[in-house]
Design a protein around this motif. Structure first.
Motif, PDB file in Angstrom:
ATOM      1  N   LYS A  62       0.825  -1.202   0.000  1.00  0.00           N
ATOM      2  CA  LYS A  62       0.000   0.000   0.000  1.00  0.00           C
ATOM      3  C   LYS A  62       0.861   1.256   0.000  1.00  0.00           C
ATOM      4  N   ASN A  63       1.930   1.261   0.774  1.00  0.00           N
ATOM      5  CA  ASN A  63       2.838   2.409   0.772  1.00  0.00           C
ATOM      6  C   ASN A  63       3.539   2.554  -0.571  1.00  0.00           C
ATOM      7  N   SER A  64       3.877   1.442  -1.201  1.00  0.00           N
ATOM      8  CA  SER A  64       4.519   1.504  -2.516  1.00  0.00           C
ATOM      9  C   SER A  64       3.576   2.099  -3.557  1.00  0.00           C
ATOM     10  N   ILE A  65       2.317   1.693  -3.512  1.00  0.00           N
ATOM     11  CA  ILE A  65       1.331   2.246  -4.441  1.00  0.00           C
ATOM     12  C   ILE A  65       1.124   3.730  -4.183  1.00  0.00           C
ATOM     13  N   ALA A  66       1.069   4.115  -2.911  1.00  0.00           N
ATOM     14  CA  ALA A  66       0.892   5.531  -2.573  1.00  0.00           C
ATOM     15  C   ALA A  66       2.049   6.369  -3.078  1.00  0.00           C
ATOM     16  N   ASN A  67       3.266   5.882  -2.923  1.00  0.00           N
ATOM     17  CA  ASN A  67       4.434   6.625  -3.408  1.00  0.00           C
ATOM     18  C   ASN A  67       4.433   6.723  -4.925  1.00  0.00           C
ATOM     19  N   TYR A  68       3.986   5.671  -5.593  1.00  0.00           N
ATOM     20  CA  TYR A  68       3.972   5.692  -7.058  1.00  0.00           C
ATOM     21  C   TYR A  68       2.897   6.647  -7.583  1.00  0.00           C
ATOM     22  N   LEU A  69       1.740   6.699  -6.917  1.00  0.00           N
ATOM     23  CA  LEU A  69       0.682   7.605  -7.359  1.00  0.00           C
ATOM     24  C   LEU A  69       1.063   9.068  -7.180  1.00  0.00           C
ATOM     25  N   GLN A  70       1.985   9.370  -6.294  1.00  0.00           N
ATOM     26  CA  GLN A  70       2.389  10.750  -6.054  1.00  0.00           C
ATOM     27  C   GLN A  70       3.423  11.251  -7.051  1.00  0.00           C
ATOM     28  N   GLU A  71       3.885  10.391  -7.929  1.00  0.00           N
ATOM     29  CA  GLU A  71       4.854  10.812  -8.926  1.00  0.00           C
ATOM     30  C   GLU A  71       4.161  11.584 -10.040  1.00  0.00           C
ATOM     31  N   GLY A  72       4.934  12.404 -10.742  1.00  0.00           N
ATOM     32  CA  GLY A  72       4.374  13.186 -11.838  1.00  0.00           C
ATOM     33  C   GLY A  72       4.004  14.589 -11.411  1.00  0.00           C
ATOM     34  N   LEU A  73       3.493  15.356 -12.370  1.00  0.00           N
ATOM     35  CA  LEU A  73       3.185  16.759 -12.114  1.00  0.00           C
ATOM     36  C   LEU A  73       2.018  16.910 -11.142  1.00  0.00           C
ATOM     37  N   ASP A  74       0.930  16.208 -11.407  1.00  0.00           N
ATOM     38  CA  ASP A  74      -0.249  16.311 -10.545  1.00  0.00           C
ATOM     39  C   ASP A  74      -0.392  15.108  -9.629  1.00  0.00           C
ATOM     40  N   GLY A  75       0.689  14.365  -9.409  1.00  0.00           N
ATOM     41  CA  GLY A  75       0.598  13.166  -8.588  1.00  0.00           C
ATOM     42  C   GLY A  75       0.244  13.462  -7.142  1.00  0.00           C
ATOM     43  N   LYS A  76       0.825  14.514  -6.564  1.00  0.00           N
ATOM     44  CA  LYS A  76       0.547  14.861  -5.162  1.00  0.00           C
ATOM     45  C   LYS A  76      -0.932  15.207  -4.985  1.00  0.00           C
ATOM     46  N   PHE A  77      -1.438  16.018  -5.902  1.00  0.00           N
ATOM     47  CA  PHE A  77      -2.838  16.423  -5.803  1.00  0.00           C
ATOM     48  C   PHE A  77      -3.768  15.237  -5.993  1.00  0.00           C
ATOM     49  N   TYR A  78      -3.453  14.367  -6.951  1.00  0.00           N
ATOM     50  CA  TYR A  78      -4.313  13.211  -7.225  1.00  0.00           C
ATOM     51  C   TYR A  78      -4.349  12.267  -6.019  1.00  0.00           C
ATOM     52  N   TYR A  79      -3.198  11.978  -5.438  1.00  0.00           N
ATOM     53  CA  TYR A  79      -3.186  11.054  -4.305  1.00  0.00           C
ATOM     54  C   TYR A  79      -3.871  11.662  -3.085  1.00  0.00           C
ATOM     55  N   ARG A  80      -3.730  12.965  -2.883  1.00  0.00           N
ATOM     56  CA  ARG A  80      -4.410  13.589  -1.748  1.00  0.00           C
ATOM     57  C   ARG A  80      -5.925  13.473  -1.898  1.00  0.00           C
ATOM     58  N   VAL A 125      -7.520  11.057  -3.582  1.00  0.00           N
ATOM     59  CA  VAL A 125      -7.865   9.647  -3.379  1.00  0.00           C
ATOM     60  C   VAL A 125      -7.806   9.289  -1.897  1.00  0.00           C
ATOM     61  N   ASP A 126      -6.770   9.753  -1.216  1.00  0.00           N
ATOM     62  CA  ASP A 126      -6.618   9.438   0.205  1.00  0.00           C
ATOM     63  C   ASP A 126      -7.740  10.052   1.031  1.00  0.00           C
ATOM     64  N   THR A 127      -8.188  11.242   0.660  1.00  0.00           N
ATOM     65  CA  THR A 127      -9.295  11.872   1.383  1.00  0.00           C
ATOM     66  C   THR A 127     -10.579  11.072   1.218  1.00  0.00           C
ATOM     67  N   VAL A 128     -10.847  10.627   0.005  1.00  0.00           N
ATOM     68  CA  VAL A 128     -12.072   9.859  -0.247  1.00  0.00           C
ATOM     69  C   VAL A 128     -12.035   8.529   0.506  1.00  0.00           C
ATOM     70  N   LEU A 129     -10.884   7.850   0.476  1.00  0.00           N
ATOM     71  CA  LEU A 129     -10.787   6.561   1.159  1.00  0.00           C
ATOM     72  C   LEU A 129     -10.861   6.721   2.678  1.00  0.00           C
ATOM     73  N   SER A 130     -10.325   7.803   3.194  1.00  0.00           N
ATOM     74  CA  SER A 130     -10.399   8.036   4.642  1.00  0.00           C
ATOM     75  C   SER A 130     -11.842   8.255   5.091  1.00  0.00           C
TER      76      SER A 130
END
Length: 617
Positions: A404-422, A424-429
């Motif tokens: 799960k941590n590996s997937i989270a780190n991979y989703l944060q890569e790229g230009l909008d990766g930080k925004f996209y993962y935040r 997703v993480d908000t919705v899942l929380s």
């Protein structure tokens, strides 16, 4: 129909037709909005539909029969986008007004809307839904309990007709309408039994490739040869190229672990079986296959080059068919259903949107697995329908947290990766909170309104607590008369003693610390040692606080309370090196100058004046 019922129904039909003719003059617009102003149709005390019979239930049935006859007559000959279709919207507004005032059935307007949705295409349903959205607050304002079932049934039937790929925005509008129509803690949309969507079966090609596989390998080998030639041309010399190729590359070793596309194809798409039915993972053998498949998928995602789908300058995707005017289709909501063809698999792996879609599914499943650990299962007492006999082991839980941590780190890569993962993480929380609420059998989450009496009481209490207060005769309830007594008058003079407000010398505290050290060596009981330790700490802190004013640069000498006297050692100049040095700690007590041993520069002013007078004589 009985003969006696024909005349009242005919009268009510004529009454409704007359009201529609008045409405055409009142409402000049032919669109859904604005709503019809019912107050302009009749007077203040006049009933809109009158009383045709004495029986109230019979009167409501007659109104329903007349309304349906007019509704079907207009619907049969008038398309929804024709200007004369405004008669349907006016008829629904009239029935809504009468239903709120108990002149007809409250759910009649929604029943007609449900039939209207069934009779229209997807484009026409959008227009009907515009009517529902604009009248939502009025529809659910009164008698909402009689309308809930009709709203839920009509919206679910509409969702079954819509395509989640092409009508994603319309589906979102329907869901938002449902969320706004029902209370937050309503159980109508809750999956109380915890059933999974096992009907969502993903089919793919499970047979190996034969003829095309050879051609693909030939193409891959030719591409690799071209890459080697380009690298050789860009190198400075052949020898340097050989040296660089001979050195081991750690990334190359990692790439060797990733599976080729043909091998990964069945493994990748078989993950969808676990996503649609997570209970399959309770089997140890299947769970082991799932772990290997997910790890291979993530490794392949990291290996392949990323391709971001381009959008048009207006921010919209080019759809195959032209949509209606005024319908807004956002690029971010375009969610096609991915195909499982083997020929498209290589292109899909490089698509960043495709990767994110799969990895978000993985995060949802991993959260479900982590909720089945022994520790979390003890915290939440779930209802029987959601209690699973399976418990995730410590080793599997560690693997799930790591991937799960590996997937989270991979989703944060790229230009909008930080925004996209935040996002997703908000919705899942937030989804975890809803899951726990469901596990606890959906306890009420809406509190009752605070009564006006409690509000006024709280205001009065706040005003009394923080309002202006008069000066009391006695300060804090203490009596200071003892200060004016003759017997205790001398105590006031004691407070004027200079020893009480003049800061003492730091050397005095250092000497006290030395005396306490001697007392500690002679102490016999633990209580005595504890009291002496507290006194020593207090004296040490006071000495350091006073010394910080003029001897802060010497604090590096102090390692503990035993070397406190090093602050007061006189500095000497080494004649050989010319550097200043301090006396050792062993000679610190003897080095503190007494009054008769002070040099002239270090003597007190009164002593220095005496020396000057003697020299003058």
């Amino acid at each position: 129909m009985a003969v006696s019922d024909i005349e009242p129904a005919r009268v009510m039909t004529l009454r409704l037709q007359e009201l529609l003719q008045r409405a055409a003059k009142v409402k000049k617009s032919t669109s859904v909005d604005p709503p019809l102003q019912i107050s302009e149709l009749t007077g203040e005390n006049e009933l809109l539909l009158g009383n045709t019979v004495e029986d109230k239930d019979m009167h409501k049935s007659i109104i329903e029969r007349a309304a349906r006859n007019i509704f079907y007559d207009i619907l049969a000959v008038t398309p929804i986008h024709h200007p004369s279709f405004v008669q349907i919207w006016n008829l629904l507004d009239i029935l809504q007004y009468c239903g709120d005032r108990d002149q007809c059935y409250p759910g009649l307007v929604l029943l007609l809307v449900e039939e209207l949705l069934d009779s229209q295409s997807i484009g026409g349903c959008r227009t009907v839904f515009d009517f529902l959205e604009s009248r939502r607050e009025v529809l659910i304002a009164t008698n909402s309990k009689n309308k809930d079932l009709v709203i839920l049934r009509s919206c679910n039937e509409l969702l079954r007709r819509l395509s989640r790929a092409e009508d994603a925005v319309f589906c979102g509008r329907v869901y938002i309408f449902l969320f706004q129509s029902f209370p937050l803690g309503d159980k109508s949309s809750v999956n109380l039994r915890g059933e999974f969507h096992v009907e969502n079966v993903t089919t793919f090609e499970d047979f190996p490739r034969t003829s095309d596989q050879v051609e693909d390998r030939m193409d891959v080998e030719s591409d690799r040869k071209d890459e080697v030639i380009n690298e050789a041309e860009g190198a400075k010399s052949d020898e340097d190229a050989l040296k660089s190729s001979s050195t081991p590359d750690p990334t190359a070793q990692q790439d060797l672990k990733t599976l080729d596309i043909d091998t990964l194809y069945p493994i990748f798409w078989s993950l969808q079986h676990a996503f649609s039915n997570p209970i399959r993972l309770f089997d140890e053998e299947y769970f082991g296959q799932f772990k290997k498949g997910l790890e291979a998928t993530l490794a392949k995602f990291k290996e392949v080059p990323k391709v971001i789908q381009a959008t048009s300058p207006e921010g919209k995707r080019g759809l195959k068919r032209k949509l209606d005017d005024g319908y807004d289709e956002f690029a971010s909501t375009f969610n096609p259903k991915y195909l499982t063809s083997r020929d498209l698999f290589k292109l899909e792996l490089s698509d960043l949107e495709f990767q994110r879609h799969i990895l978000v599914q993985s995060l949802i499943l991993l959260d479900f697995l982590l909720s089945l650990t022994e520790k979390l299962k003890k915290k939440v007492v779930a209802q029987k329908a959601l209690q699973f006999n399976f418990t995730l082991g410590d080793q599997d839980a560690e693997w799930a947290s790591g991937i799960k941590n590996s997937i989270a780190n991979y989703l944060q890569e790229g230009l909008d990766g930080k925004f996209y993962y935040r996002m997703v993480d908000t919705v899942l929380s937030r989804d975890k909170n809803w899951v726990r609420w469901k596990l606890e059998n959906c306890q009420p989450i809406i509190r009752d309104r605070v009564s006006i009496k409690d509000i006024l009481g709280a205001k009065i209490g706040a005003q009394k607590a923080y309002g202006s207060k008069k000066t009391r005769s006695k300060s804090m309830g203490l009596d200071f008369k003892f200060l004016s007594d003759n017997e205790t008058a001398s105590s006031i003079e004691k407070l004027k003693n200079p020893d009480r407000y003049i800061i003492p010398q730091a050397e005095s505290f250092a000497r006290d610390v030395t005396g306490i050290d001697l007392d500690l060596e002679m102490a016999t009981t633990e209580e005595e040692k504890e009291n002496l330790g507290d006194a020593k700490a207090s004296k040490t802190w006071r000495a350091l606080r006073i010394s910080s004013r003029d001897k802060l640069s010497l604090f590096d000498r102090v390692e503990d309370s035993k070397s406190l006297e090093s602050l007061f050692q006189p500095e000497t100049v080494d004649e050989a090196t010319g550097e200043e040095s301090a006396l050792t700690a062993a000679d610190s007590r003897d080095a503190i100058p007494q009054e008769h041993d002070r040099p002239e520069g270090n003597k007190r002013p009164e002593q220095r004046s005496q020396v000057m007078e003697t020299a003058a004589e």
